[in-house]
Design an enzyme around this catalytic site. Structure first.
Site, PDB file in Angstrom:
ATOM      1  N   SER A 147      55.248  52.230  92.366  1.00 56.78           N
ATOM      2  CA  SER A 147      56.552  52.771  92.735  1.00 56.78           C
ATOM      3  C   SER A 147      57.551  52.684  91.590  1.00 56.78           C
ATOM      4  CB  SER A 147      57.111  51.998  93.927  1.00 56.78           C
ATOM      5  OG  SER A 147      57.445  50.674  93.530  1.00 56.78           O
ATOM      6  N   VAL A 148      58.602  53.496  91.684  1.00 52.93           N
ATOM      7  CA  VAL A 148      59.671  53.463  90.689  1.00 52.93           C
ATOM      8  C   VAL A 148      60.318  52.077  90.671  1.00 52.93           C
ATOM      9  CG1 VAL A 148      61.900  54.428  90.007  1.00 52.93           C
ATOM     10  CG2 VAL A 148      60.118  55.938  90.893  1.00 52.93           C
ATOM     11  N   GLU A 183      53.358  54.723  85.489  1.00 53.54           N
ATOM     12  CA  GLU A 183      53.206  56.007  86.186  1.00 53.54           C
ATOM     13  C   GLU A 183      53.842  55.782  87.544  1.00 53.54           C
ATOM     14  OE1 GLU A 183      51.649  58.106  88.902  1.00 53.54           O
ATOM     15  OE2 GLU A 183      49.629  57.976  88.019  1.00 53.54           O
ATOM     16  N   CYS A 197      49.501  60.720  93.916  1.00 52.55           N
ATOM     17  CA  CYS A 197      50.681  60.794  93.054  1.00 52.55           C
ATOM     18  C   CYS A 197      50.977  62.240  92.663  1.00 52.55           C
ATOM     19  CB  CYS A 197      50.503  59.933  91.802  1.00 52.55           C
ATOM     20  SG  CYS A 197      48.864  60.030  91.096  1.00 52.55           S
TER      21      CYS A 197
END
Lengths: 450, 450
Positions: free
Chosen positions: A167-168, A190, A227
């Protein structure tokens, strides 16, 4: 190593299915992909182009004499790899980050994903014997568990780079650890990606129903936990777009509910769908069935006007949002507002000129797919699995041959005696693609003996 | 552009000399280097290898069908460049960072160094007409002044990467700005470096006096204000090392004082020398003359035992520290303690086996120089001007052809119609080095017409 994985594929898939509910057929296939990827990096090593071997002989330049200089890329040192939840093999213990780091010559410490700890351990066990038979030290790959261990790993003085898929928020937190060390190290994350799908009016008119159905299937693949899921689709307003949307809606309505990877992802999905559904002027176009712990597949829609004032982020799981645009300029304006993504898919009409749209998408993504779906990431020489923030925080790929570049660094030898040079930098027949005095020279390929 | 610089070399050097006191001959030479570097990137573009053009045709793999994929590197977007104090041309307005960013296809905004604002403006003026004649928009390069403007630049949404040459503290502060943006961007810092010099006992015995004199001259070059200054020398204990040290001391003693680039650097130098001289068991071996605002050149010495408990950082200016070691194992132990550097220089005896030392140095630096001096950084294909922290925070170089890789990012086109592909990715004769289905293919060089 790859053979041992394939031999254990059924057994590994069974462990992974019990932890992830991704289904045995998909998981057996993923083991195959993982083994293929390890073998592929063998090809990359054999080719040797990734070394960027470069030889400048001593000589004169316009600004005076230049020394003999020879440059190569060498392993950066031990690498920490954070496995992803959604690919318990291909992006986990022995996944792309590990494969490319090992290929670079780096030892790897894997932080196992808490969604599949047993799968991670079983994967490690599967390669123990073949590694020993190859004479490779068993500790070339090690594994740790738990968030705290992960943080320690990124902060550990011996670790020289980090590969992360997740996750971000998780990535940003670990990037801060990597960057605030007394000796900052590269962090390759990523992270989040909405992967826009663009359908031109002509494409909608020519094959709207096919595209609608394909879109629904693509964003639902793996329960939307890819993703590269196309989470955002730009569909023309009007009759052809309506027909496309209806086809997508019909496909979604017939879908049975999905089990997501873990309770956290399920809760985030439920909340994300609620938030998206609560945006002004959003409508729910279709909802699949659910029941028990299975979540419904969801398709929502809004106008391009609404989209312009919406800050859309990735919502992991089987949901997608259609944005209905009025004309190409309206579409282009929307595309300029997008954050970075791993991939975009562009569906156009027969012989349609899409240079402008392709160029606009090129600014935003790492891969542009034409008349196809972004899900499905080939392991190959030309793959780019990366893109502007928040897709990644780097100018590299995490899939394909050049993923290895993240874990090597350049070194030059100036006026070095031959004995200290890596074999690829010595004079004589080149053994790898080598730039000599500015000109690329390729090795002569010996014909294979019969 | 490079021609215009050369035409203005005398004039530019005069402005720079008034701001930096580096002397006109050196500054005229530096303009030449800067022009050469710009032309060199022309060669890099013509070659096209930096594009990493890669074509995978659609086909079958062991794990199923693969699509047509074509990968290339493209400009990342506008780049912020922070010029260095010590090279008002070669690492400043039109220096290596700017040249490589422009070559990558990026616009550049330069943050002028406060030590030479007039030089920066004069440099910009010198290329205004030739840029216009080339039809290049004048705002392809712009310039800002002041620390606050620099911070804004790194935070600006349009800026996609930063090239920085300067101090560890300054670089770390700007890296924090780059990394804490809502969309973090790459920050390429060339920071602090002690550049160890290693002299083996045999080298000291064979030519200690020459090495001693060369060492003194190398660390004093440009008043010690080179990022590749050998600030730390490992010299054997005993008679041969004593002779080397004496030769270095004699050379330093005869040196007249130097004017440093600005008052801040002068104060930092004075403080740094005081601190170094205040370490336990350190002795001042030689001190050159000073007077007025000129600082003395300084040579200090300590034992390897003392070194092991010292955390040495770069001290900008004409000072170097000798560490007297007892034997090779003692030396290797010291080398393992070193932080990263841009370069190391290794002086060995005739035919001496230095594989162990070279290997130890390779872990710590970006360039190993044999029997020479690290000062003097060739602009060439094989140059590496980078290294582990704190030399840089990246796995790239800031000098030489591959500096361009910092400002490009990969993009792949999947099943793309030919019209949207960059010319280098179309089928037919390759125009740049291209990897096709895994095999490198080189363009056929047309013979130049007579």
């Amino acid at each position: 190593m790859s053979g041992a994985l394939l031999d254990s594929a059924e057994e590994l898939a069974a462990v992974a299915d019990s932890e992830t509910a991704l289904g045995k057929p998909r998981l057996v296939g993923e083991v195959g992909r993982t083994a293929y990827q390890l073998r592929f990096f063998g090809d990359v090593l054999e080719d040797g182009g990734y070394l960027e071997a470069t030889i400048d002989h001593a000589g004169e330049s316009d600004i005076g004499p230049v020394p003999d200089l020879r440059r190569i890329l060498q392993a950066v040192g031990p690498v920490a790899v954070f496995g992803a939840s959604n690919f318990p093999f291909a992006f986990s213990t022995l996944g792309g980050d590990t494969a490319s780091a090992l290929a670079a010559g780096c030892a790897v410490v894997v932080k196992a994903h808490p969604s599949h700890p047993e799968t991670s351990i079983a994967t490690m066990k599967a390669i123990r014997v073949p590694l020993a038979e190859l004479g490779v030290p068993a500790d070339i790959i090690q594994i740790v568990h738990g968030q705290e261990a992960g943080r320690h790993l990124v902060a550990h003085p011996a670790v020289r780079a980090v590969g992360f898929t997740g996750s971000v928020a998780g990535g940003a937190a670990l990037a801060r650890v990597a960057h605030s060390r007394s000796d900052p190290i590269p962090f390759y994350g990523e992270l989040g990606s909405v992967n826009p799908l663009i359908v031109t009016p002509r494409a909608a008119a020519e094959r709207g129903m096919d595209i609608g159905q394909g879109f629904a299937e693509s964003f639902s693949l793996g329960a939307g936990q890819f993703c590269t899921k196309p989470g955002l689709a730009f569909i023309p307003a009007g009759a052809a777009g309506d027909e496309l949307a209806s086809a997508a809606a019909r496909t979604v309505s017939k879908m049975s509910g999905s089990h997501l990877l873990n309770a956290g992802i399920r809760d985030a999905y439920t909340l994300g769908v609620l938030q998206m559904g609560g945006l002004p002027n959003v409508s729910v176009v279709a909802e699949g069935s659910s029941g028990g712990r299975a979540v419904p597949h969801m398709l929502l829609s809004m106008t391009s006007t609404t989209f312009r004032s919406t800050n859309l982020e990735e919502c992991f799981g089987p949901v997608a949002l259609m944005v209905r645009y009025d004309h190409i300029d309206d579409l282009l304006d929307c595309l300029h507002l997008l954050a970075g993504s791993l991939a975009a898919a562009l569906h156009a009409g027969e012989q349609e000129d899409v240079r402008g749209l392709s160029s606009a998408l090129s600014e935003k993504v790492g891969r542009v797919v034409f008349d196809g779906w972004p899900t499905g990431v080939a392991v190959s020489w030309a793959m780019e699995h990366g893109g502007p923030w928040p897709a990644t925080n780097s100018l590299h790929t995490s899939v394909g041959s050049t993923a290895i570049r993240r874990f090597v660094r350049p070194i030059s030898f100036q006026n070095a005696p031959e004995a200290v040079l890596p074999p690829e930098l010595r004079d004589g027949e080149v053994t790898v693609p080598t730039r000599i005095n500015g000109t690329m020279v390729l090795p002569v390929i010996a014909p294979r003996s019969a």
